[in-house]
Structures are given as C-alpha cells and as structure tokens.
Design a protein around this motif. Structure first.
Motif, PDB file in Angstrom:
ATOM      1  N   ILE A  71       8.450  55.075 116.686  1.00  0.00           N
ATOM      2  CA  ILE A  71       7.113  55.394 116.181  1.00  0.00           C
ATOM      3  C   ILE A  71       7.126  56.326 114.967  1.00  0.00           C
ATOM      4  N   ALA A  72       8.320  56.696 114.509  1.00  0.00           N
ATOM      5  CA  ALA A  72       8.384  57.642 113.391  1.00  0.00           C
ATOM      6  C   ALA A  72       9.645  57.462 112.573  1.00  0.00           C
ATOM      7  N   ILE A  77       4.896  59.841 111.077  1.00  0.00           N
ATOM      8  CA  ILE A  77       4.535  58.965 112.190  1.00  0.00           C
ATOM      9  C   ILE A  77       3.927  57.682 111.636  1.00  0.00           C
ATOM     10  N   ARG A 101      -1.273  60.706 115.902  1.00  0.00           N
ATOM     11  CA  ARG A 101      -0.148  61.082 115.028  1.00  0.00           C
ATOM     12  C   ARG A 101       0.013  62.595 114.982  1.00  0.00           C
ATOM     13  N   VAL A 104       1.440  63.784 118.438  1.00  0.00           N
ATOM     14  CA  VAL A 104       2.837  63.380 118.621  1.00  0.00           C
ATOM     15  C   VAL A 104       3.751  64.212 117.729  1.00  0.00           C
ATOM     16  N   LEU A 105       3.339  64.447 116.491  1.00  0.00           N
ATOM     17  CA  LEU A 105       4.147  65.255 115.578  1.00  0.00           C
ATOM     18  C   LEU A 105       4.279  66.690 116.094  1.00  0.00           C
TER      19      LEU A 105
END
Length: 208
Positions: A71-72, A77, A101, A104-105
């Motif tokens: 996913i990144a 992302i 995003r 998640v980051l």
C-alpha cells in the motif's frame, strides 16, 4: 434411551442463544463514532486498521497479512492498491482515501515500518502479523465501545460496510462486485442481502 441421544439433548443445539447468519454492516454514524473514539484515545494502530478495513473491503485474512509495500512506496501511501485474494487467488483493487492515508502513515511512522514488513505486526512473538482471531477481538472492542451488540457484528461487518453504502447510493451491483472481488454477481447479491432489503423497502413505500 440411547446414551448418545441423551448427551446431545442435554447439550442442546450448538447455536442456542447465538445470533447466526450474516453480520451487520456499520452505518455511517457508527463508523464516525468508532473513528472519533479511536482518534481521541490516540489509538494509532487501531485507527489505521479501522480506516483501512473500511476502505479496502478485504477479508480479514487478506487485511491482516498486508505488507507495507502493498500500500506504500517509501512514505508515500498509494491512492489505489491491488492485492491477491487468498480465497480466490484473484487480484482485487481498492481505494485508499485521504484520511486513511494519513492514519496509515502515522502508524508506519510510529512503528518505523517499511518495505517488506507486515503493516500490522503481531504483539505475540510466534506470529509475524495480527491473526484473524486477534482482528476479530479488536472488531468486537470497536463495536462494543459505541454500545452495539457484538454478537451482531464481526470482521465481515468491516468488509460489508462500504460495499453496502456504495450499493445504497448507486444501486450499481456490478461496481460492488468488482470492489469485493466476487467472481459471480449472484455472490454479491447474497453477500449484501439486497434482495430482501430492497423488497422490504419497496413494500414500505407502497400504501394499500
């Protein structure tokens, strides 16, 4: 009386007192109630897991086994990702919204995750990533935190939530089929339970 029969009668049916059948999807207000609670509690991992579960519409086994590279790239992302489904061995694509995003980051930075590492590593030493059972317990905590009956919800609630909302807004079954990675449209119909829901909706709008 046969002793086997007697034991079975004493034990009772396996599903007595349990809610069986498809798990309910979350409603929009329930999504935001959980999300805000996680934000206020600064539960960085759970917020990332929750947001990604909603966006990805992945089965639990596919969600917990995601790697950073899925996913990144670096600290960037993807807006869209593609993964191979374990159950069907077919690829499925999903969108990653802006708020997902960001969350998640934040989680990747907190754990300094990169490359081939699992996105949601397990805290149990003999497991490389969250297990589906651990994920199920986390989902239970989420729904109970906003006063919902945990027996009516599960990991499939997370998979069904956005798909159900999309169908309700667009009535586009083919789009939902693609997003869920189903091979047959009939599977999507059964999964969403839309035939019954739509029939009831029509009935409610019909005065006699």
């Amino acid at each position: 009386m046969n002793s086997t029969v007697s034991k079975t009668e004493t034990r009772g049916p396996w599903n007595k007192g349990r809610l069986v059948g498809q798990k309910l999807p979350l409603k929009l207000r329930e999504i935001w109630a959980i999300r805000i609670r996680l934000q206020l509690a600064e539960h960085v991992r759970d917020l990332a897991l929750f947001n990604l579960a909603i966006d990805s519409k992945l089965r639990g086994c596919d969600l917990v086994s995601l790697r950073v590279k899925d996913i990144a790239q670096g600290r960037s992302i993807f807006h869209r990702a593609i993964v191979m489904q374990r159950k069907t061995s077919r690829p499925v694509q999903f969108e990653i919204t802006e708020q997902t995003r960001h969350s998640v980051l934040a989680w990747m930075d907190r754990r300094q995750l990169a490359g081939n590492e699992y996105l949601f590593p397990s805290r149990v030493s003999d497991s490389p990533h969250l297990s589906t059972r651990q994920y199920a317990r986390i989902v239970t905590n989420w729904v109970e935190s906003i006063g919902l009956d945990a027996t009516a919800y599960g990991t499939h609630s997370m998979r069904r939530t956005k798909a159900t909302l999309i169908y309700r807004r667009t009535k586009n079954l083919r789009a939902v089929q693609l997003l869920l990675g189903h091979t047959k449209l009939e599977s999507t119909v059964r999964y969403l339970g839309i035939e019954v829901d739509d029939a009831l909706e029509i009935a409610e709008q019909t005065e006699v």
